[in-house]
Design a protein around this motif. Structure first.
Motif, mmCIF file in Angstrom:
data_model
loop_
_atom_site.group_PDB
_atom_site.id
_atom_site.type_symbol
_atom_site.label_atom_id
_atom_site.label_comp_id
_atom_site.label_asym_id
_atom_site.label_seq_id
_atom_site.Cartn_x
_atom_site.Cartn_y
_atom_site.Cartn_z
ATOM 1 N N LEU A 116 -2.268 -0.574 -13.507
ATOM 2 C CA LEU A 116 -2.873 -0.333 -14.407
ATOM 3 C C LEU A 116 -1.951 0.293 -15.729
ATOM 4 N N ARG A 117 -0.665 0.267 -15.443
ATOM 5 C CA ARG A 117 0.261 0.812 -16.295
ATOM 6 C C ARG A 117 1.486 0.114 -16.228
ATOM 7 N N TYR A 145 -6.954 -2.940 -16.701
ATOM 8 C CA TYR A 145 -5.968 -3.733 -15.816
ATOM 9 C C TYR A 145 -5.744 -5.068 -16.538
ATOM 10 N N VAL A 146 -6.836 -5.596 -17.234
ATOM 11 C CA VAL A 146 -6.316 -6.935 -17.857
ATOM 12 C C VAL A 146 -5.566 -6.769 -19.184
ATOM 13 N N GLU A 180 -17.918 -13.142 -14.000
ATOM 14 C CA GLU A 180 -16.809 -11.945 -13.801
ATOM 15 C C GLU A 180 -15.630 -12.126 -14.460
ATOM 16 N N LEU A 181 -15.078 -13.089 -13.914
ATOM 17 C CA LEU A 181 -13.758 -13.606 -14.298
ATOM 18 C C LEU A 181 -13.623 -13.899 -15.706
ATOM 19 N N GLY A 188 -10.803 -12.264 -26.587
ATOM 20 C CA GLY A 188 -10.809 -10.956 -27.359
ATOM 21 C C GLY A 188 -9.773 -9.943 -26.544
ATOM 22 N N ALA A 189 -9.542 -10.299 -25.546
ATOM 23 C CA ALA A 189 -8.604 -9.554 -24.568
ATOM 24 C C ALA A 189 -7.411 -10.309 -24.545
ATOM 25 N N GLY A 190 -7.476 -11.365 -25.191
ATOM 26 C CA GLY A 190 -5.810 -11.934 -25.445
ATOM 27 C C GLY A 190 -5.809 -13.108 -24.247
#
Length: 220
Positions: A116-117, A145-146, A180-181, A188-190
């Motif tokens: 997550l980082r 996470y994404v 969900e995927l 929008g999340a790239g």
């Protein structure tokens, strides 16, 4: 090289990070999965789906395996001569992975990092692999996470996600739908999902593997 950080307090089983939803559910850190023999997903070899993608030339450039466990998938890719980094929060798994690399004389880097980082790695990769990690995150964790994956993936880089599917009998834990995927890896999340195909994830408890999705995702 990945920078090292000072160790967490001795009584902190989560290494100074916030436990994930799966860890909160079980009450145990991921590292505990490796304390008494092999973890359920540790099949002493790479996942057949990943072997197939490798054979088709799907991995190129610098490669990141996010949630590498004991390293079988990462080692399989690194054996091609590619530059590979495998990261995990489970120090026991990483120790096993490093021992395998030394025994097989494969040049590879394994490092402790929070999925997550991932931006803390300070690096970018042309190909990223998530084998069995995405499905462990709940709906509230997935956007973070994404975004973490996006922070380390080069523009036009490729991400492969192999996760448990909700399609078919004998599903594994935390099954995921196609919807969900697509919701998680959206423009929008790239990200742009270029393909989602049914596949299998092999475990120690599924003779022929559990239903899975193999998603191919491009970083925009």
């Amino acid at each position: 090289m990945v920078s090292e950080r000072s160790g967490p307090p001795a009584d902190d089983p989560f290494g100074g990070r916030e436990p994930t939803s799966h860890e909160r559910m079980t009450g145990l850190p991921w590292d505990a999965s490796y304390h008494e023999g092999r973890a359920p997903w540790d099949i002493d070899g790479p996942q057949p789906a990943i072997v197939r993608v490798v054979s088709e030339g799907g991995f190129a450039g610098a490669v990141l395996d996010a949630g590498c466990g004991t390293g079988e998938n990462a080692l399989h890719v690194a054996a091609l001569g590619l530059s590979v980094v495998g990261v995990d929060v489970a120090e026991t798994a990483l120790a096993i992975a490093r021992a395998k690399a030394e025994d097989r004389r494969i040049e590879i880097e394994f490092a402790a990092a929070d999925a997550l980082r991932l931006e803390t790695l300070g690096r970018r990769f042309a190909t990223v692999l998530d084998c069995g990690l995405f499905h462990t995150f709940d709906a509230g964790e997935r956007p973070g996470y994404v975004a973490s994956l996006a922070s380390v993936t080069e523009p036009d880089g490729i991400l492969y996600v192999l996760c448990f599917s909700d399609d078919g009998p004998d599903a594994g834990p935390h099954p995921v739908s196609r919807e969900e995927l697509r919701a998680a890896f959206n423009p929008g999340a790239g990200w742009t999902i270029t393909d989602i195909q049914p596949d299998r994830i092999h475990t120690r408890f599924h003779d022929d593997g559990a239903p899975a999705w193999l998603a191919t995702v491009t970083r925009s």
